[in-house]
Write a protein that holds these residues in place. Structure first.
Motif, PDB file in Angstrom:
ATOM      1  N   LYS A 180       4.835  16.359  -6.551  1.00  0.00           N
ATOM      2  CA  LYS A 180       4.613  17.522  -6.820  1.00  0.00           C
ATOM      3  C   LYS A 180       4.659  18.638  -5.425  1.00  0.00           C
ATOM      4  O   LYS A 180       5.327  19.909  -5.507  1.00  0.00           O
ATOM      5  CB  LYS A 180       2.928  17.708  -7.093  1.00  0.00           C
ATOM      6  CG  LYS A 180       2.967  18.264  -8.455  1.00  0.00           C
ATOM      7  CD  LYS A 180       1.317  18.304  -8.881  1.00  0.00           C
ATOM      8  CE  LYS A 180       1.090  18.387 -10.350  1.00  0.00           C
ATOM      9  NZ  LYS A 180      -0.123  18.181 -10.896  1.00  0.00           N
ATOM     10  N   THR A 181       4.136  18.314  -4.353  1.00  0.00           N
ATOM     11  CA  THR A 181       4.568  18.910  -3.113  1.00  0.00           C
ATOM     12  C   THR A 181       6.022  19.048  -2.792  1.00  0.00           C
ATOM     13  O   THR A 181       6.283  20.010  -2.400  1.00  0.00           O
ATOM     14  CB  THR A 181       3.767  18.019  -1.788  1.00  0.00           C
ATOM     15  OG1 THR A 181       2.481  17.947  -2.049  1.00  0.00           O
ATOM     16  CG2 THR A 181       4.170  18.524  -0.517  1.00  0.00           C
ATOM     17  N   TYR A 182       6.735  17.911  -2.888  1.00  0.00           N
ATOM     18  CA  TYR A 182       8.371  18.039  -2.855  1.00  0.00           C
ATOM     19  C   TYR A 182       8.922  19.128  -3.656  1.00  0.00           C
ATOM     20  O   TYR A 182       9.733  19.909  -3.117  1.00  0.00           O
ATOM     21  CB  TYR A 182       8.699  16.704  -3.293  1.00  0.00           C
ATOM     22  CG  TYR A 182      10.264  16.613  -3.201  1.00  0.00           C
ATOM     23  CD1 TYR A 182      11.284  16.943  -2.045  1.00  0.00           C
ATOM     24  CD2 TYR A 182      11.119  16.472  -4.466  1.00  0.00           C
ATOM     25  CE1 TYR A 182      12.530  16.555  -2.367  1.00  0.00           C
ATOM     26  CE2 TYR A 182      12.173  16.540  -4.477  1.00  0.00           C
ATOM     27  CZ  TYR A 182      13.030  16.498  -3.527  1.00  0.00           C
ATOM     28  OH  TYR A 182      14.486  16.663  -3.510  1.00  0.00           O
ATOM     29  N   LEU A 240       6.582  14.559  14.914  1.00  0.00           N
ATOM     30  CA  LEU A 240       7.339  13.226  15.208  1.00  0.00           C
ATOM     31  C   LEU A 240       7.280  12.133  14.035  1.00  0.00           C
ATOM     32  O   LEU A 240       8.373  11.804  13.959  1.00  0.00           O
ATOM     33  CB  LEU A 240       6.230  12.758  16.132  1.00  0.00           C
ATOM     34  CG  LEU A 240       5.786  13.281  17.541  1.00  0.00           C
ATOM     35  CD1 LEU A 240       5.142  12.486  18.372  1.00  0.00           C
ATOM     36  CD2 LEU A 240       7.339  13.405  18.323  1.00  0.00           C
ATOM     37  N   ARG A 241       6.518  12.108  13.056  1.00  0.00           N
ATOM     38  CA  ARG A 241       6.520  11.337  11.938  1.00  0.00           C
ATOM     39  C   ARG A 241       7.834  11.845  10.982  1.00  0.00           C
ATOM     40  O   ARG A 241       8.446  10.989  10.683  1.00  0.00           O
ATOM     41  CB  ARG A 241       5.145  11.280  11.272  1.00  0.00           C
ATOM     42  CG  ARG A 241       4.329  10.572  11.814  1.00  0.00           C
ATOM     43  CD  ARG A 241       2.765  11.060  11.032  1.00  0.00           C
ATOM     44  NE  ARG A 241       2.593  10.488   9.924  1.00  0.00           N
ATOM     45  CZ  ARG A 241       2.137  11.267   8.849  1.00  0.00           C
ATOM     46  NH1 ARG A 241       1.508  12.169   9.048  1.00  0.00           N
ATOM     47  NH2 ARG A 241       2.069  10.774   7.318  1.00  0.00           N
ATOM     48  N   LEU A 242       7.973  13.130  10.939  1.00  0.00           N
ATOM     49  CA  LEU A 242       9.030  13.473  10.120  1.00  0.00           C
ATOM     50  C   LEU A 242      10.247  13.269  10.806  1.00  0.00           C
ATOM     51  O   LEU A 242      11.322  12.776  10.108  1.00  0.00           O
ATOM     52  CB  LEU A 242       8.629  15.159   9.953  1.00  0.00           C
ATOM     53  CG  LEU A 242       9.640  16.065   8.739  1.00  0.00           C
ATOM     54  CD1 LEU A 242       9.081  15.197   7.516  1.00  0.00           C
ATOM     55  CD2 LEU A 242       9.118  17.207   8.943  1.00  0.00           C
ATOM     56  N   ALA A 243      10.520  13.561  12.170  1.00  0.00           N
ATOM     57  CA  ALA A 243      11.771  13.286  12.754  1.00  0.00           C
ATOM     58  C   ALA A 243      12.020  11.834  12.832  1.00  0.00           C
ATOM     59  O   ALA A 243      13.167  11.583  12.554  1.00  0.00           O
ATOM     60  CB  ALA A 243      11.562  13.850  14.089  1.00  0.00           C
ATOM     61  N   ILE A 281       5.104  15.387   2.671  1.00  0.00           N
ATOM     62  CA  ILE A 281       6.325  15.588   3.120  1.00  0.00           C
ATOM     63  C   ILE A 281       6.995  14.476   4.030  1.00  0.00           C
ATOM     64  O   ILE A 281       8.054  14.256   3.864  1.00  0.00           O
ATOM     65  CB  ILE A 281       6.230  17.042   4.186  1.00  0.00           C
ATOM     66  CG1 ILE A 281       5.702  18.147   3.374  1.00  0.00           C
ATOM     67  CG2 ILE A 281       7.777  17.268   4.852  1.00  0.00           C
ATOM     68  CD1 ILE A 281       5.042  19.301   4.202  1.00  0.00           C
ATOM     69  N   VAL A 282       6.051  13.794   4.765  1.00  0.00           N
ATOM     70  CA  VAL A 282       6.839  12.965   5.249  1.00  0.00           C
ATOM     71  C   VAL A 282       7.294  11.620   4.295  1.00  0.00           C
ATOM     72  O   VAL A 282       8.275  11.026   4.531  1.00  0.00           O
ATOM     73  CB  VAL A 282       5.693  12.203   6.242  1.00  0.00           C
ATOM     74  CG1 VAL A 282       6.136  10.698   6.998  1.00  0.00           C
ATOM     75  CG2 VAL A 282       5.206  12.823   7.520  1.00  0.00           C
ATOM     76  N   GLU A 283       6.462  11.465   3.163  1.00  0.00           N
ATOM     77  CA  GLU A 283       6.834  10.403   2.205  1.00  0.00           C
ATOM     78  C   GLU A 283       8.272  10.866   1.654  1.00  0.00           C
ATOM     79  O   GLU A 283       9.118  10.007   1.349  1.00  0.00           O
ATOM     80  CB  GLU A 283       5.833  10.446   1.120  1.00  0.00           C
ATOM     81  CG  GLU A 283       5.932   9.351   0.164  1.00  0.00           C
ATOM     82  CD  GLU A 283       4.985   9.089  -0.783  1.00  0.00           C
ATOM     83  OE1 GLU A 283       5.253   8.639  -1.884  1.00  0.00           O
ATOM     84  OE2 GLU A 283       3.547   9.678  -0.313  1.00  0.00           O
ATOM     85  N   SER A 284       8.327  12.017   1.308  1.00  0.00           N
ATOM     86  CA  SER A 284       9.439  12.840   0.850  1.00  0.00           C
ATOM     87  C   SER A 284      10.722  12.425   1.647  1.00  0.00           C
ATOM     88  O   SER A 284      11.829  12.132   1.255  1.00  0.00           O
ATOM     89  CB  SER A 284       9.363  14.421   0.504  1.00  0.00           C
ATOM     90  OG  SER A 284       8.176  14.366  -0.345  1.00  0.00           O
ATOM     91  N   ALA A 285      10.688  12.644   2.859  1.00  0.00           N
ATOM     92  CA  ALA A 285      11.631  12.501   3.976  1.00  0.00           C
ATOM     93  C   ALA A 285      12.045  10.988   3.994  1.00  0.00           C
ATOM     94  O   ALA A 285      13.177  10.844   4.383  1.00  0.00           O
ATOM     95  CB  ALA A 285      11.275  13.153   5.292  1.00  0.00           C
ATOM     96  N   LYS A 326       0.960  -1.157   0.098  1.00  0.00           N
ATOM     97  CA  LYS A 326       0.006   0.005  -0.042  1.00  0.00           C
ATOM     98  C   LYS A 326       0.892   1.092  -0.106  1.00  0.00           C
ATOM     99  O   LYS A 326       1.873   1.378   0.918  1.00  0.00           O
ATOM    100  CB  LYS A 326      -1.080   0.007   1.287  1.00  0.00           C
ATOM    101  CG  LYS A 326      -1.800   1.155   1.146  1.00  0.00           C
ATOM    102  CD  LYS A 326      -2.871   1.091   2.500  1.00  0.00           C
ATOM    103  CE  LYS A 326      -3.911   2.320   2.283  1.00  0.00           C
ATOM    104  NZ  LYS A 326      -4.435   2.414   3.579  1.00  0.00           N
ATOM    105  N   ARG A 327       0.614   2.143  -0.885  1.00  0.00           N
ATOM    106  CA  ARG A 327       1.284   3.330  -1.102  1.00  0.00           C
ATOM    107  C   ARG A 327       0.991   4.522  -0.309  1.00  0.00           C
ATOM    108  O   ARG A 327       0.297   5.514  -0.860  1.00  0.00           O
ATOM    109  CB  ARG A 327       1.647   3.660  -2.495  1.00  0.00           C
ATOM    110  CG  ARG A 327       2.486   2.484  -3.314  1.00  0.00           C
ATOM    111  CD  ARG A 327       2.648   3.087  -4.838  1.00  0.00           C
ATOM    112  NE  ARG A 327       3.128   4.178  -5.172  1.00  0.00           N
ATOM    113  CZ  ARG A 327       3.752   4.405  -6.291  1.00  0.00           C
ATOM    114  NH1 ARG A 327       3.962   3.373  -7.200  1.00  0.00           N
ATOM    115  NH2 ARG A 327       4.606   5.492  -6.427  1.00  0.00           N
ATOM    116  N   SER A 328       1.021   4.399   1.145  1.00  0.00           N
ATOM    117  CA  SER A 328       0.462   5.449   1.803  1.00  0.00           C
ATOM    118  C   SER A 328       1.841   5.712   2.735  1.00  0.00           C
ATOM    119  O   SER A 328       2.656   5.051   3.180  1.00  0.00           O
ATOM    120  CB  SER A 328      -0.419   5.056   2.803  1.00  0.00           C
ATOM    121  OG  SER A 328      -0.208   3.909   3.732  1.00  0.00           O
ATOM    122  N   SER A 329       1.833   6.963   3.359  1.00  0.00           N
ATOM    123  CA  SER A 329       2.972   7.306   4.153  1.00  0.00           C
ATOM    124  C   SER A 329       3.001   6.649   5.451  1.00  0.00           C
ATOM    125  O   SER A 329       4.280   6.177   5.736  1.00  0.00           O
ATOM    126  CB  SER A 329       3.127   8.847   4.252  1.00  0.00           C
ATOM    127  OG  SER A 329       1.807   9.237   5.288  1.00  0.00           O
TER     128      SER A 329
END
Length: 354
Positions: A257-259, A338-341, A286-290, A31-34
């Motif tokens: 696109k967001t990235y 938290l997710r981003l870190a 943003i989380v997916e990009s990170a 599943k392609r979710s963050s």
């Protein structure tokens, strides 16, 4: 111990009671979710990401219940499974060679195309060699049929040699592969008047459940793909089947696109206004990009010190559960931070290991 058991136990073990059976289902089906991407990276299960796309949810739930009955896992009232000591023992006794070739996160997107090419090319070449010109293609996919036609016209005068080479390449590779997996693959092949077995027929012939048959075939597909992709001279015909199939760039189109907007220096609010998307959706991107892009800078959202503090707390508590980390840090950071870190922390861990 069978492969499906091992894969599910590995997921349960790595998730440490912090994800439900649904989390395992999303991971194995790719599943392609963050959230699923974060789970794959955070719990070091990226090799298993998307390796079983045809898995049905009910099938996994039934299998999980069977593991409970066998005393290998426990599932609490909130549906979070944990591994038992018996399960851990079973896990450690499984031969590593049986699934070492899975590279799901990188290649799951192209393996199906490779497999269709191999099966159909073999059928076409074997039939052509045997003088069989009217047959039903085993792969009902226009793109693959066109690809095989192109190969046929390009190498028409070399077909007998190609058939011989392809069989030799497969034979050579399967000799070095676990014999039970090699046999399953061989029985699946169609061509020259021989009709390959269906999954149900393989289940009966080898006394396996559907999950084992699917995963063992998938593992063989990954093995053939990876070996022939990197050894063009040794496996020329199989290598031909890998042409144009490159590593999955897992960042989704919308996230990309967001990235790009972030790279241009736009704020979260500005991106929301331009894209007319919810804040939570942009944050997912943003989380997916990170997660996917190692050098992606999150400096506009969190300082290096913040990232270290959050990851340190996660390591101290031995958890990836956002709620627990959030509470331990007295709500200092929101869930997006938290997710981003934690996403950024994955790259730091990988770099430290290399």
């Amino acid at each position: 111990m069978k492969m499906f058991d091992h894969v599910v136990l590995t997921c349960v073990d790595r998730f440490r009671g912090e994800r439900t059976v649904s989390g395992i289902y999303h991971l194995l089906t790719g599943k392609r979710s963050s959230q699923t991407l974060q789970d794959a990276k955070g719990y070091e299960l990226d090799r298993l990401f998307g390796i079983y796309p045809s898995l049905k949810r009910e099938q996994l739930e039934r299998h999980a219940q069977a593991l409970v009955q066998d005393g290998l896992i426990q599932i609490n009232e909130q549906s979070f499974p944990t591994i038992t000591s018996g399960g851990a023992e079973q896990l450690s006794s499984f031969p590593v060679d049986e699934l070492k070739h899975f590279e799901g996160m990188v290649w799951h997107g192209v393996i199906p195309t490779f497999v269709k090419r191999v099966y159909l090319l073999l059928q076409m070449m074997a039939n052509s060699n045997a003088g069989i010109h009217h047959y039903v293609p085993i792969v009902d996919d226009y793109g693959t049929q066109q690809w095989v036609r192109t190969v046929y016209h390009q190498f028409q005068d070399k077909l007998p040699k190609m058939v011989e080479s392809m069989y030799e390449e497969i034979h050579h590779l399967l000799k070095k592969h676990p014999s039970n997996q090699a046999d399953l693959f061989a029985y699946r092949l169609t061509g020259g008047g021989i009709i390959g077995m269906t999954i149900d027929q393989l289940k009966r012939e080898f006394g396996l459940n559907g999950g084992d048959v699917e995963l063992m075939l998938q593992h063989t597909h990954y093995y053939l793909f990876l070996e022939s992709k990197k050894k063009k001279d040794q496996y020329p015909v199989l290598h031909l089947c890998t042409k144009g199939l490159d590593a999955t760039h897992l960042i989704t189109r919308s996230a990309r696109k967001t990235y790009q907007y972030i790279q241009q220096g736009l704020s979260l609010q500005e991106i929301m206004n331009i894209r007319r998307l919810k804040k939570s959706t942009i944050q997912d991107h943003i989380v997916e990009s990170a997660l996917i892009i190692p050098d992606f800078s999150i400096a506009s959202f969190l300082s290096e010190q913040d990232v270290q503090e959050i990851n340190k707390m996660g390591i101290q508590m031995n958890t990836k559960k956002l709620k627990q980390i959030h509470e331990a840090l007295n709500g200092k950071y929101d869930y997006f931070e938290l997710r981003l870190a934690l996403a950024k922390g994955q790259h730091a861990i990988k770099e430290g290991m290399t």
